[in-house]
Write an enzyme that holds these catalytic residues in place. Structure first.
Site, PDB file in Angstrom:
ATOM      1  N   ASP A 164      21.727  69.353  39.606  1.00 24.31           N
ATOM      2  CA  ASP A 164      20.808  70.509  40.228  1.00 24.31           C
ATOM      3  C   ASP A 164      21.622  71.985  40.716  1.00 24.31           C
ATOM      4  O   ASP A 164      22.973  71.038  41.384  1.00 24.31           O
ATOM      5  CB  ASP A 164      20.592  69.477  41.632  1.00 24.31           C
ATOM      6  CG  ASP A 164      19.591  70.632  42.361  1.00 24.31           C
ATOM      7  OD1 ASP A 164      19.001  71.418  42.187  1.00 24.31           O
ATOM      8  OD2 ASP A 164      18.874  69.427  43.362  1.00 24.31           O
TER       9      ASP A 164
ATOM     10  N   HIS B 296      14.231  64.971  46.815  1.00 26.46           N
ATOM     11  CA  HIS B 296      15.451  65.778  47.173  1.00 26.46           C
ATOM     12  C   HIS B 296      15.149  66.151  48.538  1.00 26.46           C
ATOM     13  O   HIS B 296      15.741  66.408  48.646  1.00 26.46           O
ATOM     14  CB  HIS B 296      16.231  66.796  46.077  1.00 26.46           C
ATOM     15  CG  HIS B 296      17.572  67.593  46.664  1.00 26.46           C
ATOM     16  ND1 HIS B 296      18.291  68.376  46.147  1.00 26.46           N
ATOM     17  CD2 HIS B 296      18.345  66.159  47.076  1.00 26.46           C
ATOM     18  CE1 HIS B 296      19.439  68.293  46.307  1.00 26.46           C
ATOM     19  NE2 HIS B 296      19.763  67.004  47.002  1.00 26.46           N
TER      20      HIS B 296
ATOM     21  N   PHE C 156      20.358  76.579  48.806  1.00 21.40           N
ATOM     22  CA  PHE C 156      19.695  78.068  48.168  1.00 21.40           C
ATOM     23  C   PHE C 156      19.647  77.443  47.104  1.00 21.40           C
ATOM     24  O   PHE C 156      20.352  76.602  46.150  1.00 21.40           O
ATOM     25  CB  PHE C 156      20.455  78.525  48.786  1.00 21.40           C
ATOM     26  CG  PHE C 156      20.955  78.643  50.531  1.00 21.40           C
ATOM     27  CD1 PHE C 156      20.078  79.283  51.164  1.00 21.40           C
ATOM     28  CD2 PHE C 156      21.864  78.283  50.954  1.00 21.40           C
ATOM     29  CE1 PHE C 156      20.117  79.742  52.410  1.00 21.40           C
ATOM     30  CE2 PHE C 156      22.462  78.014  52.207  1.00 21.40           C
ATOM     31  CZ  PHE C 156      21.162  78.494  52.733  1.00 21.40           C
TER      32      PHE C 156
ATOM     33  N   SER D 178      12.592  73.069  40.184  1.00 23.62           N
ATOM     34  CA  SER D 178      12.690  72.668  41.621  1.00 23.62           C
ATOM     35  C   SER D 178      11.654  73.393  42.019  1.00 23.62           C
ATOM     36  O   SER D 178      11.387  74.949  42.399  1.00 23.62           O
ATOM     37  CB  SER D 178      13.703  73.495  42.274  1.00 23.62           C
ATOM     38  OG  SER D 178      14.050  74.458  43.449  1.00 23.62           O
TER      39      SER D 178
ATOM     40  N   MET E  66      15.134  69.915  53.847  1.00 22.12           N
ATOM     41  CA  MET E  66      15.655  71.263  53.818  1.00 22.12           C
ATOM     42  C   MET E  66      15.231  71.343  55.637  1.00 22.12           C
ATOM     43  O   MET E  66      14.812  71.562  55.622  1.00 22.12           O
ATOM     44  CB  MET E  66      16.587  71.706  53.114  1.00 22.12           C
ATOM     45  CG  MET E  66      16.593  72.201  52.432  1.00 22.12           C
ATOM     46  SD  MET E  66      17.849  73.853  51.677  1.00 22.12           S
ATOM     47  CE  MET E  66      17.529  73.435  49.441  1.00 22.12           C
TER      48      MET E  66
ATOM     49  N   MET F  52      17.767  66.823  51.716  1.00 21.23           N
ATOM     50  CA  MET F  52      18.874  67.416  52.528  1.00 21.23           C
ATOM     51  C   MET F  52      19.048  67.059  53.815  1.00 21.23           C
ATOM     52  O   MET F  52      18.888  68.763  54.570  1.00 21.23           O
ATOM     53  CB  MET F  52      19.617  68.491  51.742  1.00 21.23           C
ATOM     54  CG  MET F  52      19.195  68.569  50.219  1.00 21.23           C
ATOM     55  SD  MET F  52      19.647  69.981  49.636  1.00 21.23           S
ATOM     56  CE  MET F  52      18.010  69.551  49.074  1.00 21.23           C
TER      57      MET F  52
ATOM     58  N   GLY G  71      22.160  76.436  39.317  1.00 22.46           N
ATOM     59  CA  GLY G  71      22.673  76.902  38.602  1.00 22.46           C
ATOM     60  C   GLY G  71      22.063  76.438  37.702  1.00 22.46           C
ATOM     61  O   GLY G  71      23.059  76.948  36.238  1.00 22.46           O
TER      62      GLY G  71
ATOM     63  N   ASP H 184      13.280  69.797  47.584  1.00 16.51           N
ATOM     64  CA  ASP H 184      13.659  70.298  48.071  1.00 16.51           C
ATOM     65  C   ASP H 184      13.524  69.977  49.260  1.00 16.51           C
ATOM     66  O   ASP H 184      13.066  71.021  49.951  1.00 16.51           O
ATOM     67  CB  ASP H 184      15.023  71.274  47.814  1.00 16.51           C
ATOM     68  CG  ASP H 184      15.661  71.430  46.327  1.00 16.51           C
ATOM     69  OD1 ASP H 184      16.720  69.948  45.772  1.00 16.51           O
ATOM     70  OD2 ASP H 184      15.316  72.535  45.346  1.00 16.51           O
TER      71      ASP H 184
ATOM     72  N   MET I  47      25.420  67.207  42.427  1.00 17.67           N
ATOM     73  CA  MET I  47      24.886  68.557  42.742  1.00 17.67           C
ATOM     74  C   MET I  47      26.191  69.816  42.200  1.00 17.67           C
ATOM     75  O   MET I  47      27.851  69.915  42.100  1.00 17.67           O
ATOM     76  CB  MET I  47      25.623  69.320  44.304  1.00 17.67           C
ATOM     77  CG  MET I  47      23.963  68.496  44.410  1.00 17.67           C
ATOM     78  SD  MET I  47      22.258  68.464  44.557  1.00 17.67           S
ATOM     79  CE  MET I  47      22.679  70.606  45.109  1.00 17.67           C
TER      80      MET I  47
ATOM     81  N   GLY J 106      19.375  79.734  43.404  1.00 23.17           N
ATOM     82  CA  GLY J 106      19.624  80.445  42.910  1.00 23.17           C
ATOM     83  C   GLY J 106      21.437  81.072  43.226  1.00 23.17           C
ATOM     84  O   GLY J 106      21.656  82.135  42.496  1.00 23.17           O
TER      85      GLY J 106
ATOM     86  N   HIS K 131      10.568  68.093  41.333  1.00 26.72           N
ATOM     87  CA  HIS K 131      11.113  68.369  41.801  1.00 26.72           C
ATOM     88  C   HIS K 131      11.494  68.749  43.839  1.00 26.72           C
ATOM     89  O   HIS K 131      10.661  69.916  43.350  1.00 26.72           O
ATOM     90  CB  HIS K 131      13.037  69.210  41.238  1.00 26.72           C
ATOM     91  CG  HIS K 131      13.561  68.857  42.754  1.00 26.72           C
ATOM     92  ND1 HIS K 131      14.830  67.667  41.803  1.00 26.72           N
ATOM     93  CD2 HIS K 131      14.822  69.538  43.123  1.00 26.72           C
ATOM     94  CE1 HIS K 131      15.946  67.573  42.797  1.00 26.72           C
ATOM     95  NE2 HIS K 131      15.963  69.279  43.927  1.00 26.72           N
TER      96      HIS K 131
HETATM   97  C1  DX5 Z   1      19.554  73.785  46.084  1.00 29.03           C
HETATM   98  C2  DX5 Z   1      18.251  72.486  45.643  1.00 29.03           C
HETATM   99  C3  DX5 Z   1      17.393  72.669  43.912  1.00 29.03           C
HETATM  100  C4  DX5 Z   1      18.308  74.931  43.943  1.00 29.03           C
HETATM  101  C5  DX5 Z   1      18.141  75.207  43.027  1.00 29.03           C
HETATM  102  O1  DX5 Z   1      20.409  72.468  47.287  1.00 29.03           O
HETATM  103  O2  DX5 Z   1      18.993  71.576  46.142  1.00 29.03           O
HETATM  104  O3  DX5 Z   1      17.356  72.135  44.053  1.00 29.03           O
HETATM  105  O4  DX5 Z   1      16.508  74.858  43.762  1.00 29.03           O
HETATM  106  O5  DX5 Z   1      18.024  76.010  42.397  1.00 29.03           O
HETATM  107  P1  DX5 Z   1      18.557  77.295  41.242  1.00 29.03           P
HETATM  108  O6  DX5 Z   1      18.186  76.446  40.139  1.00 29.03           O
HETATM  109  O7  DX5 Z   1      18.324  78.467  41.770  1.00 29.03           O
HETATM  110  O8  DX5 Z   1      19.683  77.194  41.209  1.00 29.03           O
HETATM  111 ZN    ZN Z   2      17.187  69.845  44.779  1.00 30.68          ZN
END
Ligand code: DX5
Ligand code: ZN
Length: 229
Positions: free
Chosen positions: A184, A78, A155, A20, A49, A80, A186, A47, A149, A157, A45
């Site tokens: 996706d 992805h 976010f 990501s 947002m 969001m 953690g 993201d 998810m 982390g 990937h």
């Molecule tokens: C969260 C994102 C993820 C995120 C994953 O909304 O969709 O793709 O970047 O980040 P980590 O791997 O750090 O949890």
């Molecule tokens: Zn994602």
């Protein structure tokens, strides 16, 4: 229209660890892409947002177009965002190979899934940890990818939520073998094997990859752990 072979490449490769880019060094985007290519990743990937569907803002079409010019790797987008139907076509035109949107963002996902497919990309549906699987059961026949998810969207982390494992196990019995099951949030060396055992074959990892200096080593380790199930 995207090159359909990229979708086939993603389908045929398994397991797939997808970095990501949310956690990458955007000041050196091309260098990051080259390092990931050298590390042997099989896709990226992205993201997107909007600060409305989730309380965070990232990037949109110009970054996707720039990435498309930089690399032939499959691009897994992805979304969001609210009203994903307003933008999905443009993400396909900008080079997305898979466009995934959230079930929580639409009333009826079926028309948009069908449109993304018609436009030539893979269509994906995502659901947040708090959303019951029942909400997507009526559209699984139109999905090339289902994203469970394991953190609330918004976010990088965050800590892995095991509720995704239960969804993945149930999804395995609900979707045809060719449907890509993705997880996706953690995902790291402590959680990826359990995701694989639950049925995921596509593993998004942000901080687990970009937090290390040696991308090749961490991608190899995660792929091995995902393959061990
Ligand atoms: C969260 C994102 C993820 C995120 C994953 O909304 O969709 O793709 O970047 O980040 P980590 O791997 O750090 O949890
Ligand atoms: Zn994602």
């Amino acid at each position: 229209m995207p090159d359909r072979s990229n979708l086939s490449r993603l389908r045929e490769a398994s397991p797939v660890v997808l970095p990501s880019l949310l956690a990458c060094d955007f000041g050196n985007l091309e260098r990051e892409v080259r390092r990931l290519e050298a590390a042997g990743v099989q896709g990226l990937h992205l993201d997107v947002m909007d600060g409305c569907f989730v309380p965070n803002l990232t990037f949109g079409l110009p970054i996707l177009e720039a990435l498309r010019r930089l690399t032939d790797l499959p691009l897994d987008v992805h979304l969001m965002i609210v009203q994903p139907g307003r933008y999905a076509d443009r993400f396909v035109d900008a080079g997305a190979d898979v466009v995934t949107f959230h079930i929580e963002a639409v009333d009826d996902p079926r028309p948009l899934l069908a449109r993304i497919r018609e436009r030539g990309a893979g269509a994906g549906i995502a659901l947040n940890p708090a959303t019951p699987l029942a909400q997507i059961e009526g559209c699984l026949d139109l999905c090339d990818l289902v994203l469970a998810m394991s953190v609330p969207a918004g976010f990088g982390g965050q800590s892995f939520d095991e509720v995704a494992l239960d969804k993945l196990r149930r999804l395995r019995d609900l979707v045809p073998a060719e449907t890509m099951l993705e997880v996706d949030g953690g995902v790291n060396d402590r959680t990826i094997a359990r995701c694989a055992a639950a049925g995921a074959r596509y593993f998004v990892a942000g901080t687990a990859i970009f937090g290390h200096s040696d991308y090749a080593a961490v991608v190899r380790q995660l792929t091995e752990l995902a393959s061990s199930c």
